[in-house]
Design an enzyme around this catalytic site. Structure first.
Site, mmCIF file in Angstrom:
data_model
loop_
_atom_site.group_PDB
_atom_site.id
_atom_site.type_symbol
_atom_site.label_atom_id
_atom_site.label_comp_id
_atom_site.label_asym_id
_atom_site.label_seq_id
_atom_site.Cartn_x
_atom_site.Cartn_y
_atom_site.Cartn_z
ATOM 1 N N TYR A 638 16.756 -53.202 60.333
ATOM 2 C CA TYR A 638 17.794 -53.842 61.139
ATOM 3 C C TYR A 638 18.101 -55.225 60.581
ATOM 4 O O TYR A 638 17.218 -56.080 60.502
ATOM 5 C CB TYR A 638 17.332 -54.036 62.587
ATOM 6 N N HIS A 720 22.278 -51.759 69.663
ATOM 7 C CA HIS A 720 21.971 -53.119 70.129
ATOM 8 C C HIS A 720 23.261 -53.937 70.169
ATOM 9 O O HIS A 720 23.377 -54.984 69.541
ATOM 10 C CB HIS A 720 20.933 -53.767 69.198
ATOM 11 N N ASN A 767 14.853 -56.226 69.025
ATOM 12 C CA ASN A 767 15.595 -55.459 70.029
ATOM 13 C C ASN A 767 15.900 -56.385 71.212
ATOM 14 O O ASN A 767 15.089 -57.254 71.544
ATOM 15 C CB ASN A 767 14.752 -54.272 70.502
HETATM 16 C C1 LIG Z 1 18.968 -45.135 73.296
HETATM 17 C C2 LIG Z 1 18.765 -46.619 73.345
HETATM 18 C C3 LIG Z 1 17.529 -47.157 72.989
HETATM 19 C C4 LIG Z 1 17.329 -48.550 73.026
HETATM 20 N N1 LIG Z 1 16.072 -49.055 72.773
HETATM 21 C C5 LIG Z 1 15.829 -50.377 73.013
HETATM 22 C C6 LIG Z 1 14.492 -50.893 72.997
HETATM 23 O O1 LIG Z 1 13.523 -50.157 72.794
HETATM 24 N N2 LIG Z 1 14.317 -52.207 73.244
HETATM 25 C C7 LIG Z 1 15.366 -53.048 73.488
HETATM 26 O O2 LIG Z 1 15.143 -54.247 73.656
HETATM 27 N N3 LIG Z 1 16.633 -52.584 73.546
HETATM 28 C C8 LIG Z 1 16.884 -51.264 73.357
HETATM 29 N N4 LIG Z 1 18.153 -50.765 73.497
HETATM 30 C C9 LIG Z 1 19.239 -51.697 73.859
HETATM 31 C C10 LIG Z 1 19.190 -52.148 75.322
HETATM 32 O O3 LIG Z 1 18.821 -51.095 76.181
HETATM 33 C C11 LIG Z 1 20.542 -52.733 75.711
HETATM 34 O O4 LIG Z 1 20.844 -53.757 74.793
HETATM 35 C C12 LIG Z 1 20.530 -53.317 77.122
HETATM 36 O O5 LIG Z 1 20.209 -52.344 78.079
HETATM 37 C C13 LIG Z 1 21.899 -53.915 77.453
HETATM 38 O O6 LIG Z 1 21.801 -54.545 78.696
HETATM 39 P P1 LIG Z 1 23.089 -54.869 79.570
HETATM 40 O O7 LIG Z 1 22.622 -55.417 80.866
HETATM 41 O O8 LIG Z 1 24.015 -55.671 78.750
HETATM 42 O O9 LIG Z 1 23.812 -53.462 79.809
HETATM 43 P P2 LIG Z 1 23.207 -52.081 80.364
HETATM 44 O O10 LIG Z 1 21.717 -52.109 80.399
HETATM 45 O O11 LIG Z 1 23.875 -51.014 79.581
HETATM 46 O O12 LIG Z 1 23.715 -52.043 81.867
HETATM 47 C C14 LIG Z 1 25.041 -51.885 82.252
HETATM 48 C C15 LIG Z 1 25.063 -51.128 83.572
HETATM 49 O O13 LIG Z 1 26.359 -51.225 84.148
HETATM 50 C C16 LIG Z 1 26.735 -49.982 84.697
HETATM 51 N N5 LIG Z 1 28.209 -49.971 84.738
HETATM 52 C C17 LIG Z 1 29.071 -49.939 83.683
HETATM 53 N N6 LIG Z 1 30.348 -49.984 84.122
HETATM 54 C C18 LIG Z 1 30.295 -50.067 85.472
HETATM 55 C C19 LIG Z 1 31.296 -50.132 86.479
HETATM 56 N N7 LIG Z 1 32.605 -50.159 86.170
HETATM 57 N N8 LIG Z 1 30.903 -50.168 87.771
HETATM 58 C C20 LIG Z 1 29.579 -50.157 88.100
HETATM 59 N N9 LIG Z 1 28.580 -50.074 87.168
HETATM 60 C C21 LIG Z 1 28.945 -50.055 85.878
HETATM 61 C C22 LIG Z 1 26.124 -48.969 83.750
HETATM 62 O O14 LIG Z 1 25.983 -47.714 84.357
HETATM 63 C C23 LIG Z 1 24.767 -49.634 83.442
HETATM 64 O O15 LIG Z 1 23.785 -49.274 84.371
HETATM 65 C C24 LIG Z 1 18.388 -49.398 73.421
HETATM 66 C C25 LIG Z 1 19.629 -48.857 73.777
HETATM 67 C C26 LIG Z 1 19.829 -47.478 73.751
HETATM 68 C C27 LIG Z 1 21.163 -46.909 74.166
#
Ligand SMILES: Cc1cc2nc3c(=O)[nH]c(=O)nc-3n(C[C@H](O)[C@H](O)[C@H](O)COP(=O)(O)OP(=O)(O)OC[C@H]3O[C@@H](n4cnc5c(N)ncnc54)[C@H](O)[C@@H]3O)c2cc1C
Ligand code: HEM
Length: 802
Positions: A638, A720, A767
């Site tokens: 990465y 990410h 991550n």
């Molecule tokens: C498969 C995978 C593996 C990963 N592995 C890692 C790891 O091991 N370690 C790590 O640090 N990071 C990891 N990541 C990255 C990490 O999970 C994300 O960067 C992080 O979750 C992003 O956080 P966030 O709060 O920005 O968004 P999210 O966690 O995506 O949360 C957004 C939320 O908003 C909700 N939402 C969206 N639109 C609406 C709407 N209009 N109304 C109501 N609700 C809504 C969604 O359903 C979701 O629950 C991984 C990601 C993936 C996809």
């Protein structure tokens, strides 16, 4: 508007893509005499092999939107199997064609998906005419004319990949079983998928019209007309919200999205005693919150697939009801968002990351208190199994031996977060008691105990209701059992958008906040157009720009000591002893993330442009194509802190989000860092004679290898995603790059905030989840300090402040 989704493929691929290993060849099909430019995908990537070839009209005519295609796919026992091609390269937001043996004939279907979820039948006017086919016991082939196939429109989800650029990206996927019968859902391909680049200029054939005439019974070929290659979707009225009326009531804070950021920010805001409503579009995930999705062996327990670390990779196998269906990348649309579906890697942030790209008030010293608070609640562990044993450490041991021999130092990364140069570690995870916890198991638990906190699940937010820069509430979009109507703010209340990089960008666009061209797409959409906020109220900000992701380059090695553990099989048929150890003691390999991660290691690469770029290597015991050995390890490289390349997000007329500019390796020093570091790794690996490089192969230079991988999300993503609503002082209202001010308040608004991965100005070493939770902690303090949102113009973000 069709053109808005144009995918600039040429910039994604380098000419070196056509190195000997990947070049297409000219192939004349014996039965028809048609000459194709053909790509072969060999057995190492897909059982039975796969071939795609095409011929294009000698000169572009009409809409330039057709080709003669050749698919040769594998036939499996019972005459089963299907072979698919993506006309846009990626699976989501692209016209997909599936061909399959059907007795002695070959069937075809056009399908379309908005995300990494089961596709639906395509409703545009792509037209396939079969010229010839063959079916044997082991393969089938079909030759066809495909018209209106390079431009598509699925109910407003428009896109195109015309054969006008130097390179087109083509995607392929295969399944060993037959396609679903009518009314049944598609299942994830189980025989490989990937992409390759192809040069259309080499596929232009002067005989094209003769071939068409010959195989359409002498009909003179008419080129696909230029005046309407795909029909606009039948205009339909907007669909109404499905759900029950929302309870009446108003709140001091409405947080949209219960993911890695939304949960902690909502908890912290509710700690103040103010009323907080957290709205999540997805269903419950962990068992403790009412989640139900689980394999048979968890029936009768309060655990779901999300609780058990060893099942975390299931999202790549069965994403139904879990992955977001309106974005072209993988993301969790369930309670917890990414923090419910990810591999739970959990890092004490590297101080340099804050100091390098974050603004005043968000530097390492400023973030210390929020970091301490976060790690007090979620300390993380390097040994998730409750018996304190690290299971199947062979992969770690092999690479650690090489790293030590080359002078790299083993560290406890969360104790020395600043040591990310020539260091390595077994990674820490946000697991506790052998189960997934993280923000769900900490912040959400305390929030739920408060009377002034409410959580609504299965309820999407459609848009923010605002009067100028002042939000008064949010409009709801229902869901499975969710609410319709509105949720209102109390006077002085605030909306916090925490819907993730894709979800927050979409919500802001639908609320009339973003670049003009994106808002025009929403304005022209069937669903939102008629009720979209008046243009005079639009707030023009660079939402969706500054997009970034770690640049992923997968390397593969093998060593006889390493052995693969089948976490995928553990879904349906876990090894009995491992199952019992987990269920009875929360111990054993199923208490560890799939697919056996570690070691992780780091180095900084100084660039000729004076920037130090951070590289993280994330190893796992699992082969990646073309390697298939059970003794293989994939090492994902990465590229993070210091990257200069940036991408962008866009919305289409079906209101689906897609990566319109991939953020990978546009800058030559970004590219140089990737190449230099792989060379360093080759030196490290050479310290242990038993390790064999599989990818890149010994006869391929690092330069050719790196340049051969398309710079598309499908081949480069790390999941990410960050940066689409950048925090900073240079307001986008005045031509700057920032969407929110230093209090996370959207410029030009009085009480709308963004708090999630969207804020990050630049990428980081590791991550991102832990950083995102720390950002949420810090943001909550800033928002609380602001007090009530005010109507006074002086309180508007972006206004002059004295
Ligand atoms: C498969 C995978 C593996 C990963 N592995 C890692 C790891 O091991 N370690 C790590 O640090 N990071 C990891 N990541 C990255 C990490 O999970 C994300 O960067 C992080 O979750 C992003 O956080 P966030 O709060 O920005 O968004 P999210 O966690 O995506 O949360 C957004 C939320 O908003 C909700 N939402 C969206 N639109 C609406 C709407 N209009 N109304 C109501 N609700 C809504 C969604 O359903 C979701 O629950 C991984 C990601 C993936 C996809
Ligand atoms: C339930 C049905 C399906 C699901 C859940 C699904 C899911 C996925 C996922 C998760 C990936 C990414 C894999 C990775 O990066 O490791 C992917 C890739 C791909 N899929 Fe599907 N898929 C489905 C059906 C189909 C169908 C019918 C086609 C028809 C052509 C198709 C074509 C592709 C292609 C070309 C890729 C590679 C490009 C990319 O990653 O975007 N998929 N799919």
């Amino acid at each position: 508007m069709k053109g808005s989704t144009f995918f600039k493929t040429a910039s994604l691929l380098s000419p070196l893509l056509f190195s000997s290993a990947q070049a297409q060849e000219s192939f004349t099909h014996a039965g028809t005499g048609i000459t194709f430019l053909r790509q072969q995908v060999d057995e190492s990537q897909t059982t039975g092999g796969y071939e795609f070839g095409y011929a294009l009209p000698g000169t572009p005519t009409g809409s330039n939107d057709e080709y003669i295609g050749y698919i040769r796919g594998a036939v499996h026992s019972g005459g089963k199997g299907w072979s698919g091609v993506s006309h846009g390269g990626g699976m989501p937001n692209s016209l997909l064609l599936v061909a399959y043996p059907n007795g002695d004939s070959v069937g075809t279907r056009f399908v379309f998906a908005g995300g990494y979820v089961a596709p639906n039948d395509y409703t545009g006017n792509a037209t396939l005419t079969q010229f010839a086919h063959t079916v044997t016991d082991t393969y089938f082939e079909v030759i066809y004319r495909c018209q209106w196939c390079w431009i598509w429109n699925q109910n407003g989800a428009t896109g195109q990949q015309l054969p006008t650029e130097e390179v087109q990206v083509i995607g392929w996927a295969q399944h060993m079983d037959s396609p679903p019968s009518a009314g049944q859902s598609w299942r994830l391909h189980n025989n490989g998928q990937s992409q390759f680049g192809i040069q259309p200029a080499n596929a232009r054939k002067t005989e094209y019209d003769d071939w068409v005439a010959k195989y359409t019974n002498g009909t003179t070929p008419t080129p696909t007309p230029s005046d309407g290659p795909t029909p606009t979707p039948t205009p339909t009225a907007p669909t109404s919200c499905v759900g029950t009326p929302a309870p009446t009531g108003s709140y001091d804070y409405i947080v949209v999205g219960a993911g890695a950021a939304g949960i902690p920010v909502a908890d912290k805001l509710s700690e103040s005693g103010k009323s907080v409503l957290l709205i999540e579009k997805g269903p419950p995930s962990l068992g403790r919150f009412g989640g139900t999705m689980k394999p048979d062996w968890l029936e009768g327990t309060d655990l779901t697939r999300f609780d058990v670390p060893g099942l975390c990779n299931q999202i790549w196998v069965d994403s139904a009801g879990v992955a977001c269906s309106d974005i072209d990348q993988m993301a969790g649309c369930v309670l917890g968002g990414g923090a419910a579906v990810n591999a739970a890697l959990w890092w004490n942030p590297t101080p340099h990351d804050w100091d390098y790209s974050w603004p005043t008030g968000w530097r390492a010293a400023d973030m210390k208190a929020a970091t301490d608070r976060t790690f007090k609640r979620i300390p993380g562990t390097q040994v998730p199994s409750m018996d304190g044993i690290r299971y199947k450490p062979e992969g770690f041991n092999v690479l650690a031996t090489a790293l030590r021999a080359d002078g790299w130092k083993e560290i406890s990364p969360n104790e020395v977060p600043d040591q990310k140069n020539r260091t390595f570690a077994d990674p820490p995870y946000m697991y506790e008691n052998g189960q997934r916890q993280g923000p769900l198991g900490s912040y959400l638990v305390t929030a739920m105990e408060r009377k002034n906190f409410k959580l609504w699940m299965n309820t999407a937010v459609r848009r923010i209701i605002r009067d100028g820069g002042k939000a008064t509430g949010v409009e709801l979009d229902g869901g499975d059992g969710g609410y319709c109507g509105t949720a209102d703010l109390n006077p002085g209340g605030r909306v916090i958008v925490s819907a993730g990089v894709f979800g927050s960008t979409k919500l802001l666009f639908r609320s009339g906040i973003g670049p003009k061209d994106q808002l025009q797409t929403v304005q022209n959409s069937v669903q939102d157009g008629p009720s979209f906020i008046n243009e005079t109220e639009w707030i023009d900000l660079p939402v969706g720009k500054n997009l970034n992701d770690h640049v992923n380059t997968d390397l593969v090695i093998k060593h006889p000591n390493v052995s693969f553990y089948d976490f995928y099989e553990a879904w349906s048929d876990p090894i009995p002893n491992d199952r019992e150890m987990y269920l009875e003691k929360r111990s054993g390999i199923l208490a560890q993330s799939a697919p056996n991660i570690g070691p992780m290691f780091w180095e900084y690469i100084p660039g000729a442009d004076g920037i130090q770029r951070a590289i993280q290597y994330q190893s796992r015991v699992e082969p990646s194509p073309p390697a298939t050995d059970n003794t293989s390890m994939t090492i994902s490289q990465y590229l993070g802190t210091g990257t200069v390349s940036r991408g962008a997000l866009s919305i289409n007329g079906a209101l689906n989000m897609f990566v319109s500019t991939p953020p990978y390796l546009q800058d030559k020093e970004d590219l140089a860092a990737v190449i230099t570091s792989i060379k360093h790794l080759q030196q490290v690996i050479s310290k242990v004679p038993g390790i064999v490089w599989e990818v890149p192969a010994a006869n391929v230079t690092v330069e050719d290898f790196v340049n051969s991988i398309p710079k598309t999300p499908a081949r480069r993503r790390s999941n990410h995603w960050i940066g689409s609503s950048k925090i900073g002082t240079d307001s986008g209202l005045n031509g700057g790059t920032s969407v929110v001010d230093l209090n996370t308040q959207v410029y030009g608004t009085e009480n709308i905030h963004v708090v999630d991965a969207s804020l990050f100005p630049g990428h980081i070493v590791t991550n991102p989840t832990s950083y995102i939770v720390v950002v949420a902690e810090h943001s909550a303090a800033k928002i609380l300090a602001l007090g009530s949102g005010s109507q006074a113009p002086g309180k508007q973000a972006g206004a002059v402040r004295l």
